[in-house]
Design a protein around this motif. Structure first.
Motif, PDB file in Angstrom:
ATOM      1  N   ALA A  68       0.825  -1.201   0.000  1.00  0.00           N
ATOM      2  CA  ALA A  68       0.000   0.000   0.000  1.00  0.00           C
ATOM      3  C   ALA A  68       0.866   1.261   0.000  1.00  0.00           C
ATOM      4  O   ALA A  68       0.563   2.231  -0.704  1.00  0.00           O
ATOM      5  N   LEU A  69       1.952   1.253   0.762  1.00  0.00           N
ATOM      6  CA  LEU A  69       2.825   2.421   0.820  1.00  0.00           C
ATOM      7  C   LEU A  69       3.530   2.660  -0.510  1.00  0.00           C
ATOM      8  O   LEU A  69       3.789   3.811  -0.888  1.00  0.00           O
ATOM      9  N   GLU A  80      15.190   3.104   3.126  1.00  0.00           N
ATOM     10  CA  GLU A  80      14.701   1.835   3.657  1.00  0.00           C
ATOM     11  C   GLU A  80      14.497   1.877   5.166  1.00  0.00           C
ATOM     12  O   GLU A  80      13.525   1.336   5.695  1.00  0.00           O
ATOM     13  N   ASP A  81      15.400   2.538   5.889  1.00  0.00           N
ATOM     14  CA  ASP A  81      15.264   2.602   7.350  1.00  0.00           C
ATOM     15  C   ASP A  81      13.998   3.354   7.760  1.00  0.00           C
ATOM     16  O   ASP A  81      13.262   2.922   8.657  1.00  0.00           O
ATOM     17  N   SER A  82      13.728   4.490   7.113  1.00  0.00           N
ATOM     18  CA  SER A  82      12.537   5.268   7.442  1.00  0.00           C
ATOM     19  C   SER A  82      11.267   4.522   7.047  1.00  0.00           C
ATOM     20  O   SER A  82      10.256   4.574   7.748  1.00  0.00           O
ATOM     21  N   TYR A  83      11.341   3.834   5.919  1.00  0.00           N
ATOM     22  CA  TYR A  83      10.210   3.028   5.456  1.00  0.00           C
ATOM     23  C   TYR A  83       9.853   1.984   6.509  1.00  0.00           C
ATOM     24  O   TYR A  83       8.684   1.782   6.856  1.00  0.00           O
ATOM     25  N   ARG A  84      10.882   1.334   7.022  1.00  0.00           N
ATOM     26  CA  ARG A  84      10.660   0.307   8.049  1.00  0.00           C
ATOM     27  C   ARG A  84      10.099   0.922   9.323  1.00  0.00           C
ATOM     28  O   ARG A  84       9.228   0.334   9.978  1.00  0.00           O
ATOM     29  N   ARG A 174       5.343  12.931  11.143  1.00  0.00           N
ATOM     30  CA  ARG A 174       6.183  14.120  10.994  1.00  0.00           C
ATOM     31  C   ARG A 174       7.439  14.008  11.854  1.00  0.00           C
ATOM     32  O   ARG A 174       8.510  14.488  11.477  1.00  0.00           O
ATOM     33  N   SER A 175       7.335  13.369  13.016  1.00  0.00           N
ATOM     34  CA  SER A 175       8.524  13.138  13.838  1.00  0.00           C
ATOM     35  C   SER A 175       9.497  12.215  13.128  1.00  0.00           C
ATOM     36  O   SER A 175      10.710  12.445  13.132  1.00  0.00           O
ATOM     37  N   LEU A 176       8.970  11.156  12.495  1.00  0.00           N
ATOM     38  CA  LEU A 176       9.815  10.252  11.728  1.00  0.00           C
ATOM     39  C   LEU A 176      10.489  10.987  10.581  1.00  0.00           C
ATOM     40  O   LEU A 176      11.666  10.781  10.294  1.00  0.00           O
ATOM     41  N   LEU A 177       9.735  11.850   9.920  1.00  0.00           N
ATOM     42  CA  LEU A 177      10.277  12.584   8.782  1.00  0.00           C
ATOM     43  C   LEU A 177      11.414  13.497   9.227  1.00  0.00           C
ATOM     44  O   LEU A 177      12.473  13.556   8.593  1.00  0.00           O
TER      45      LEU A 177
END
Length: 324
Positions: A68-69, A80-84, A174-177
């Protein structure tokens, strides 16, 4: 999915400014709609350190979320790390048939991915009855604009069966971003300090370059660039090895010494508007930092003369400039 193409298009245009969104109470246009848009003011230098969420999921569930993402513009350029991290942070929510998960005009606070079940999406215009505009089922998604704006919902989403959703809240996203952006800058600044081409730059100049780079990973034997193709990107090798091949006018292919960490390629096509001068193939898993033509022209001006001067000097700076 998006029920308002105009809104989605504007969202794509504004997404790059997400980290520096205006403080609470500011007013921004939103696809022609007449309402105020406010957002939490989040500054990486003043916000407390974000603690990552981890919600256990099966491999099958993770794969459905990933599928879906992959189709959603908000997540396409994530490393890849942020995706996970996004997948790990999603929380399960169960919905009963007939329940409206989102109500048009309500506050947008979550983005949803459908694990199981089906949903109808309705839009009401004026005093007319709601119109069915779309349906969403397994691996579908909706509500992505909530991750960007504290804005009224543009549609109502109602479950047509008992369903299970995965939800990501705006603050977590937004924190992850921001955490990703800050981490990326630190990593790239350290990496750029090791690149011979860029050692003459000031620290602030390398910071700007770090912000303009996008990490791209290639598997063994992937073609990074192909000889004769137009060139739109400049590459720096972060990890791994890249093999270099050039075919002459007689059709004979010759292999040149490989490029390794700190090497760069793609500069000639951007400086002189030439087609790619060689084919470059990943040797094993290889990670590159990619820069667009616009960023190259804007940020690498101070070293363009160095690049041209070092053309032909492969022993000092491993680039393709001499591979003719």
């Amino acid at each position: 999915m998006t029920v308002d193409d105009e809104t989605a298009e504007e969202a794509r245009d504004k997404f790059n400014s997400l980290v520096s969104m205006p403080p609470v109470g500011s007013v921004q246009p939103f696809a022609g709609r007449r309402f105020s848009v406010s957002a939490e003011s989040m500054n990486p230098t003043t916000e407390p350190e974000y603690k990552k969420k981890f919600v256990p999921k099966t491999d099958v569930q993770k794969q459905r979320i990933r599928e879906a993402l992959d189709n959603n513009f908000l997540f396409k350029n994530m490393d890849e790390d942020s995706y996970r991290d996004v997948i790990d942070a999603m929380e399960e929510k169960r919905v009963e048939k007939g329940q409206s998960v989102i109500v048009q005009g309500g506050v947008g606070d979550y983005f949803y991915i459908v694990e199981r079940g089906s949903f109808d999406i309705f839009v009401r215009k004026g005093d007319a009855p709601p119109t069915l505009v779309a349906t969403v089922a397994d691996s579908g998604s909706f509500g992505e604009l909530a991750l960007m704006y504290n804005a009224p919902r543009a549609a109502t989403v109602t479950a047509t069966s008992d369903a299970t959703l995965w939800a990501l809240d705006r603050i977590t996203f937004r924190s992850l971003l921001m955490e990703r952006t800050s981490r990326k800058r630190r990593l790239y600044e350290r990496f750029l300090e090791t690149v011979p081409l860029l050692k003459s730059l000031e620290s602030y100049e390398r910071q700007k370059i770090a912000d303009a780079l996008e990490s791209v990973t290639y598997e063994d034997n992937d073609a990074i660039v192909k000889q004769g193709d137009p060139g739109d990107d400049f590459f720096l090798i972060e990890q791994g090895t890249v093999r270099v091949y050039k075919t002459d006018t007689n059709g004979v292919s010759r292999e040149f010494p490989p490029l390794t960490q700190g090497g760069y390629f793609g500069e000639l096509a951007l400086m002189d508007n030439q087609p790619r001068q060689a084919s470059l193939i990943a040797c094993g898993r290889t990670k590159c930092a990619r820069m667009s033509r616009d960023a190259f022209d804007r940020l690498l001006g101070p070293v363009i003369n160095i690049i041209r001067r070092e053309a032909g000097n492969y022993t000092h700076i491993p680039s393709l400039a001499n591979k003719s």
